[in-house]
Design an enzyme around this catalytic site. Structure first.
Site, PDB file in Angstrom:
ATOM      1  N   VAL A 233       0.824  -1.212   0.000  1.00 19.39           N
ATOM      2  CA  VAL A 233       0.000   0.000   0.000  1.00 19.39           C
ATOM      3  C   VAL A 233       0.856   1.259   0.000  1.00 19.39           C
ATOM      4  O   VAL A 233       0.370   2.346  -0.341  1.00 19.39           O
ATOM      5  CB  VAL A 233      -0.971   0.005   1.210  1.00 19.39           C
TER       6      VAL A 233
ATOM      7  N   ASP B 233     -41.517  35.529  55.707  1.00 11.82           N
ATOM      8  CA  ASP B 233     -40.195  35.972  56.144  1.00 11.82           C
ATOM      9  C   ASP B 233     -39.664  34.988  57.189  1.00 11.82           C
ATOM     10  O   ASP B 233     -40.106  34.989  58.328  1.00 11.82           O
ATOM     11  CB  ASP B 233     -40.299  37.390  56.723  1.00 11.82           C
TER      12      ASP B 233
ATOM     13  N   HIS C 182     -35.409  38.902  62.018  1.00 11.92           N
ATOM     14  CA  HIS C 182     -36.639  39.678  62.136  1.00 11.92           C
ATOM     15  C   HIS C 182     -37.584  39.132  63.198  1.00 11.92           C
ATOM     16  O   HIS C 182     -38.717  39.602  63.304  1.00 11.92           O
ATOM     17  CB  HIS C 182     -37.354  39.711  60.784  1.00 11.92           C
TER      18      HIS C 182
ATOM     19  N   ILE D 168     -35.221  43.516  63.729  1.00 14.44           N
ATOM     20  CA  ILE D 168     -35.552  44.638  62.853  1.00 14.44           C
ATOM     21  C   ILE D 168     -36.629  44.221  61.864  1.00 14.44           C
ATOM     22  O   ILE D 168     -36.836  43.035  61.603  1.00 14.44           O
ATOM     23  CB  ILE D 168     -34.308  45.143  62.090  1.00 14.44           C
TER      24      ILE D 168
ATOM     25  N   GLY E  84     -37.099  44.681  55.202  1.00 12.10           N
ATOM     26  CA  GLY E  84     -37.193  45.850  54.325  1.00 12.10           C
ATOM     27  C   GLY E  84     -38.471  45.865  53.507  1.00 12.10           C
ATOM     28  O   GLY E  84     -39.063  46.923  53.277  1.00 12.10           O
TER      29      GLY E  84
ATOM     30  N   GLN F 215     -23.035  38.348  19.426  1.00 12.33           N
ATOM     31  CA  GLN F 215     -23.005  38.273  20.881  1.00 12.33           C
ATOM     32  C   GLN F 215     -23.298  39.610  21.537  1.00 12.33           C
ATOM     33  O   GLN F 215     -23.413  39.691  22.752  1.00 12.33           O
ATOM     34  CB  GLN F 215     -21.632  37.757  21.340  1.00 12.33           C
TER      35      GLN F 215
END
Length: 852
Positions: free
Chosen positions: A76, A500, A505, A520, A523, A718
């Site tokens: 070959v 919460d 809190h 506290i 918020g 992009q």
């Protein structure tokens, strides 16, 4: 058979065709009309010796069966001689099967240069030489088929076969490249990885296995790949024992550090993502491999550190969540932000009492709660956003923006999509903005929230600091309205029932550990107070005209302190405000504003269910709607064109339309048409384009799937990241799609059905029905008012001066009640029948059912 695949007139060259696979291939081609060149050096399995016997025997077999064949005994490495044999005997070459091979197995430690070189010369150099000799003839003829023979050892590796594995994988690379070079000339090149019994496999497999792996189970695939009807090229196939399968490359989505400096420790931190095949792509060529990487190079890196990877965070797909709420949740929230502290104040009763005769309304600041609670639930389960490697202990709520598209219903099942919109480096700290879209059950946008968090100690990588312009600054004059309200000492404990769960809190010991004398307020609690104060001062306690609110959290509030909200009316639809704590004279909400709607927004009319005769498609945004929204965004975003500096040509198909997005000239524009010299051209089907812009489809997956085609400056594509911020609505272009016109038409007004109902009630009264005293019926959707006076025996439209009871009910429920389809008690218990006054009346209303 007439549909047999034939090779009449075709010339097929097969190397290593004296035994095993090569012989099987040669016999099959010869039996189907091909003229076969049977090449075989006649050496041993390990490369020694030479003989013509093997090739001659196969040629005799083909000729004995009525076929044409000629033998060739060259190595070959003398590929030109092999090809010349085909030309000398048959005048052409159409198909080449590179099959010749030998083995020189040895562990790498014991492998010699001769072992390596001989395998290279036969497998790789030999296939190169024969293919190179055949190549110009195939190109000139405009036809050719080449089959390379690799091995599982080349694909996966195998102990003791380093030389063989290397050459076999190299053959795959050779075949793949030739498939690209030959495509234009109709020269197809494919590669097989056979599993078959042969001289090569008998040394590594048991004898019974070798006997079962017949070469005849491989040759049909080779024959198909070599046929003129087969268009496959560049393929890799495993084949043997009756199995055939195509292989492809797979690559994880990986991680991109976007050009910023990074360390081995950064690589280790991202290793799980780098190696995660849960989501992967399959690049089929160099462009598909390099394209996304090169495109990322065009994006300016946002940077980051061990806490935040800004690029990963902002490019990650939205997190999807679901939640629900009902009247109880709404009422509890309203109480938690101070509503109806005076039960005698009827104007606030409708904020906390779902049976209120004048209607029950949801405070607009509640619009932040469903998505916020859903997000917190995910956080409790340990879920983190990609690129966000910090805990809640580092987060402070910095800013909040909430917009209500239309008044929120008293109860709803919702879905939410949350993404990281922006990340900014503020030096010591970082800012991160989470954007959340909230949808109702019909899929319509109901609310939009942006929560900006301060991530303590997470800045300092030298990234973008973000905008620094002060907004919503109160004017230098006395406020137009001021509301002062003292919070309760237990306000934190009441508000926390709305979701919460932060012990800061509620738990005094926990609060002291963080430097506070006592827990506290959350918020969002005094945020809700502020929104309610604006509603009270400028909307008469009717919150339905409330559009949006934006605040910056400036300081903490302790329960029991007095909140003072100062408000300045800039226009009929805009109020700037700030909130202070009276006792400490501290601003706790700054840079704050509320916008109002001119009219109460209405829910979209529900389209009637499609009939069996003609089902109308559900309307959605069209291409024109999307580009109208993009144009509006460009118009209201100064500097966008200067920043992007690109002209985009969009070619939409199905239906076809062309659009030019000019973000290079002047202030920018978006209009239909074809650009003379676009920088970047993008082609995509309309359905994929709309899904892409609405966040339902991923651009990378569309690109890899061939559904999104980009030419020109691929990196410029992009720069379109801003499209995710464009708000798209159906009909934005001014015209709806033709097929959707019936659904977009304004719904015909609903006609009340109260008249016949109360006429039947009048007849029932005359028959002796007892309902107690005078009843006032206030019917809704559509509105109507009726008075039943049993003393006078009359039923009439209007309002009574002093009814014994006032009944609120929807038109649809009234009809169901009158027909006997539902009981008054059931409606009452479900909140659909509201009674003010003598509540015992509800139990007498069944006397008015089953009317004729």
């Amino acid at each position: 058979m007439s549909n047999d695949l034939r090779y009449d007139g075709r010339v097929v060259v097969i190397t290593g065709a004296g035994n095993g696979l090569g012989r099987s291939h040669a016999l099959l081609f010869g039996a189907r009309g091909a003229k076969v060149v049977v090449n075989d050096l006649g050496g041993g399995a390990h490369g020694g010796g030479k003989s013509s016997a093997a090739a001659d025997k196969v040629v005799d077999e083909i000729r004995s069966a009525g076929g044409e064949a000629v033998a060739n005994y060259d190595s070959v490495e003398d590929g030109d001689k092999i090809v010349q044999t085909a030309l000398d005997h048959f005048g052409r070459i159409d198909v080449l099967i590179n099959n010749a091979g030998i083995l020189r197995d040895a562990s790498f430690a014991k492998m010699t240069d001769e072992d390596w070189d001989l395998i290279y010369r036969v497998h790789l150099r030999g296939s190169y030489k024969v293919s190179h000799a055949a190549w110009p003839h195939m190109r000139a003829a405009g036809y050719g088929r080449i089959i390379m023979t690799t091995s599982s050892a080349g694909i996966y590796g195998n102990f003791g076969q380093a030389n063989y594995s290397a050459m076999k994988l190299a053959l795959l690379g050779l075949g793949n490249t030739l498939s690209h070079e030959g495509r234009a000339k109709n020269v197809n090149v494919n590669t097989i990885a056979p599993i078959a019994g042969s001289r090569l496999t008998e040394t590594v497999m048991p004898a019974d296995v070798v006997a079962a792996l017949k070469p005849e189970f491989v040759s049909p695939l080779v024959a198909w790949l070599a046929h003129e009807d087969c268009s496959e090229t560049g393929g890799l196939f495993e084949v043997g024992a009756g199995f055939m399968g195509k292989l492809r490359w797979e690559r994880t989505l990986g991680h991109n550090f976007r050009g910023r400096s990074f360390s081995p420790e950064d690589v280790a931190a991202k290793w799980e993502k780098i190696t995660d095949f849960a989501e992967a792509n399959h690049p089929a060529n160099v462009n598909e491999s390099f394209g996304p990487i090169m495109a990322e190079m065009g994006k300016p890196g946002k940077g980051g550190n061990e806490f935040i990877d800004a690029d990963e965070a902002t490019s990650a797909a939205p997190i999807e969540m679901t939640s629900s709420y009902d009247e109880r949740d709404v009422s509890l929230y309203a109480l938690g932000i101070g509503a109806a502290r005076n039960p005698a104040e009827e104007s606030e009763l409708g904020l906390v009492y779902e049976l209120n005769n004048d209607g029950f309304h949801v405070l607009p600041t509640y619009g932040v709660m469903p998505s916020s609670n859903a997000f917190l639930k995910l956080a409790q389960q340990g879920h983190k956003f990609p690129g966000c490697n910090f805990g809640f202990d580092r987060i402070l709520h910095g800013e909040q923006f909430t917009e209500i598209v239309r008044p929120m219903p008293p109860r709803a099942k919702l879905s939410h999509k949350t993404r990281v919109k922006d990340v900014f480096d503020k030096g010591k700290n970082a800012l991160i903005t989470y954007a959340t879209e909230t949808f109702d059950e019909a899929g319509d946008l109901l609310a939009y929230n942006e929560m900006t968090a301060v991530v303590r100690g997470a800045g300092g990588w030298g990234g973008d600091r973000g905008p620094s312009v002060e907004v919503n600054v109160p004017p230098d004059r006395a406020p137009d309205a001021v509301i002062e309200e003292k919070t309760d000492e237990n306000q934190t404990l009441l508000y926390r029932l709305s979701g919460d769960w932060n012990p800061l809190h509620a738990d005094p010991a926990f609060a002291r550990a963080f430097g506070f004398d006592k827990p506290i307020l959350h918020g969002l609690c005094f945020f809700g107070y502020a929104g309610r104060h604006v509603v009270k001062a400028f909307c008469g306690n009717d919150p339905r005209r409330f559009k949006n609110i934006k605040v910056r959290f400036a300081d903490s509030v302790f329960p029991g302190e007095t909140l003072v909200t100062e408000m300045w009316k800039e226009s009929d639809n805009r109020i700037v405000f700030r909130m202070k704590v009276k006792e400490r004279d501290k601003v706790v909400l700054s840079n704050a504003a509320v916008e109002l709607y001119s009219e109460i927004p209405k829910a979209k009319a529900k389209t009637a269910a499609p009939s069996a005769v003609a089902a109308a498609p559900v309307a959605g945004p069209s291409t024109a709607d999307v580009f109208a929204a993009i144009g509006a965004y460009v118009e209201k975003t100064p500097g966008l064109a200067a920043k992007v500096g690109t002209v985009y040509q969009w070619n939409i198909t199905g239906p076809n339309s062309n659009w030019v997005l000019d973000l290079k000239n002047g202030a920018g524009s978006c209009k239909p048409g074809v650009a003379e010299k676009p920088d970047c051209t993008i082609a995509v089907a309309e359905s994929d384009f709309i899904d892409l812009c609405s966040g339902k489809a991923d651009a990378q997956k569309l690109y890899f799937g061939g559904k999104l085609k980009i030419t020109g400056n691929i990196m410029a594509s992009q720069k379109l990241g801003f499209l995710k911020d464009v708000r798209i609505e159906a009909g934005a272009a001014g015209t709806a799609p033709a097929a959707a016109a019936p659904a977009e038409a304004e719904a015909a007004p609903v006609q009340p059905r109260t008249g016949p109902v109360f006429a039947a009630i009048a007849a029932r009264l005359k028959a002796g029905a007892e309902v107690g005293g005078v009843l006032q019926f206030n019917v809704h959707a559509p509105d109507a008012a009726w008075v039943i006076d049993p003393g006078k025996g009359t039923v009439s439209e209007g309002r009574a001066d002093a009814p014994a009871a006032t009944i609120g009910i929807d038109d649809e429920d009234l009809l169901a009640l009158a027909q006997g389809a539902v009981a008054a008690r059931d409606l009452f218990q479900k909140g659909k029948l509201k009674v003010d006054g003598d509540i015992r009346v509800a139990h007498r209303l069944d006397a008015l059912t089953r009317l004729n």
